[in-house]
Design a protein around this motif. Structure first.
Motif, mmCIF file in Angstrom:
data_model
loop_
_atom_site.group_PDB
_atom_site.id
_atom_site.type_symbol
_atom_site.label_atom_id
_atom_site.label_comp_id
_atom_site.label_asym_id
_atom_site.label_seq_id
_atom_site.Cartn_x
_atom_site.Cartn_y
_atom_site.Cartn_z
ATOM 1 N N ALA A 111 0.845 -1.193 0.000
ATOM 2 C CA ALA A 111 0.000 0.000 0.000
ATOM 3 C C ALA A 111 0.885 1.249 0.000
ATOM 4 O O ALA A 111 1.879 1.316 0.740
ATOM 5 C CB ALA A 111 -0.909 -0.006 1.219
ATOM 6 N N LYS A 112 0.541 2.224 -0.806
ATOM 7 C CA LYS A 112 1.322 3.461 -0.890
ATOM 8 C C LYS A 112 1.394 4.180 0.454
ATOM 9 O O LYS A 112 2.333 4.936 0.703
ATOM 10 C CB LYS A 112 0.771 4.368 -1.973
ATOM 11 C CG LYS A 112 1.027 3.793 -3.360
ATOM 12 C CD LYS A 112 0.886 4.830 -4.441
ATOM 13 C CE LYS A 112 1.006 4.221 -5.815
ATOM 14 N NZ LYS A 112 2.326 3.833 -6.211
ATOM 15 N N GLU A 164 -1.739 -3.855 0.232
ATOM 16 C CA GLU A 164 -2.992 -3.133 0.018
ATOM 17 C C GLU A 164 -4.139 -3.974 0.543
ATOM 18 O O GLU A 164 -4.107 -5.199 0.455
ATOM 19 C CB GLU A 164 -3.200 -2.860 -1.467
ATOM 20 C CG GLU A 164 -2.155 -1.957 -2.065
ATOM 21 C CD GLU A 164 -2.302 -1.809 -3.562
ATOM 22 O OE1 GLU A 164 -2.988 -2.622 -4.202
ATOM 23 O OE2 GLU A 164 -1.703 -0.876 -4.097
ATOM 24 N N SER A 165 -5.123 -3.304 1.087
ATOM 25 C CA SER A 165 -6.315 -4.029 1.542
ATOM 26 C C SER A 165 -7.547 -3.354 0.948
ATOM 27 O O SER A 165 -7.456 -2.294 0.343
ATOM 28 C CB SER A 165 -6.405 -3.987 3.073
ATOM 29 O OG SER A 165 -6.678 -2.671 3.512
ATOM 30 N N ASP A 168 -7.848 0.169 1.986
ATOM 31 C CA ASP A 168 -6.811 1.113 1.581
ATOM 32 C C ASP A 168 -7.352 2.030 0.485
ATOM 33 O O ASP A 168 -7.739 1.569 -0.584
ATOM 34 C CB ASP A 168 -5.583 0.361 1.085
ATOM 35 C CG ASP A 168 -4.373 1.254 0.962
ATOM 36 O OD1 ASP A 168 -4.522 2.478 1.151
ATOM 37 O OD2 ASP A 168 -3.289 0.735 0.685
ATOM 38 N N HIS A 170 -5.553 4.518 -0.887
ATOM 39 C CA HIS A 170 -4.444 5.164 -1.617
ATOM 40 C C HIS A 170 -4.212 4.519 -2.951
ATOM 41 O O HIS A 170 -4.276 3.392 -3.166
ATOM 42 C CB HIS A 170 -3.152 5.110 -0.791
ATOM 43 C CG HIS A 170 -3.273 5.821 0.515
ATOM 44 N ND1 HIS A 170 -3.335 7.176 0.610
ATOM 45 C CD2 HIS A 170 -3.390 5.367 1.783
ATOM 46 C CE1 HIS A 170 -3.455 7.517 1.868
ATOM 47 N NE2 HIS A 170 -3.487 6.433 2.603
#
Length: 170
Positions: A111-112, A164-165, A168, A170
């Motif tokens: 994730a960013k 990432e989820s 998330d 972003h």
């Protein structure tokens, strides 16, 4: 994924604009195709290693891996780079036996929201967060990856999950 030769990076900066560490970093990416950054463990968490140069030179996401000895991490990441350069990139999102000898591995997108905490040199090199990065997961002694039923719980502490989820944004 394809190589983006028009991607603006620190490779485009004049040498005079870079300090000695930045010049060494950029020269290694020019000469070897990528740079290995190793961060030692501390009170805040386990050590980790990550690549810079995979994206700009091979069109494959950068990779971060936790808690491997620096020499081991470098050898594993070099092997992945060599495979990508030979046209055999590892799968993303599927368990594979092609990264570690006789053991499963898994690559998942980071994730960013975690980039600022873990990918400082990449953010400098690319000038922003618009590069992809994957987390490489390695198995416990039983061959189970973090999150798999029965996986060693200590493995979770050694490999914080940065993926990432669904939550998330972003």
């Amino acid at each position: 994924m394809t190589k983006d030769s028009d991607l603006a990076t620190a490779l485009d900066a004049p040498k005079s604009a870079l300090d000695a560490d930045e010049q060494r970093f950029v020269e290694q990416i020019r000469d070897k195709g990528w740079f290995h950054t190793g961060v030692t463990a501390d009170d805040e968490g386990p050590g980790f290693s990550y690549t810079t140069g995979f994206w700009v030179n091979q069109g494959f996401p950068e990779i971060l891996v936790f808690a491997l000895r620096q020499e081991t991490a470098h050898a594993v990441l070099q092997g992945i780079y060599d495979d990508i350069a030979a046209g055999n990139p590892p799968p993303v999102g599927a368990v594979t036996d092609n990264i570690f000898k006789n053991a499963p591995a898994l690559l998942l997108p980071i994730a960013k929201s975690h980039y600022a905490d873990y990918l400082g040199w990449n953010r400098w090199f690319y000038g922003n967060d618009s590069f992809p990065c994957l987390q490489l997961f390695w198995p416990d002694k039983a061959g189970l990856l973090p999150g798999q039923p029965g996986a060693d719980e200590e493995l979770h502490a050694l490999q914080p999950v940065l993926i990432e989820s669904a939550d998330d944004t972003h």
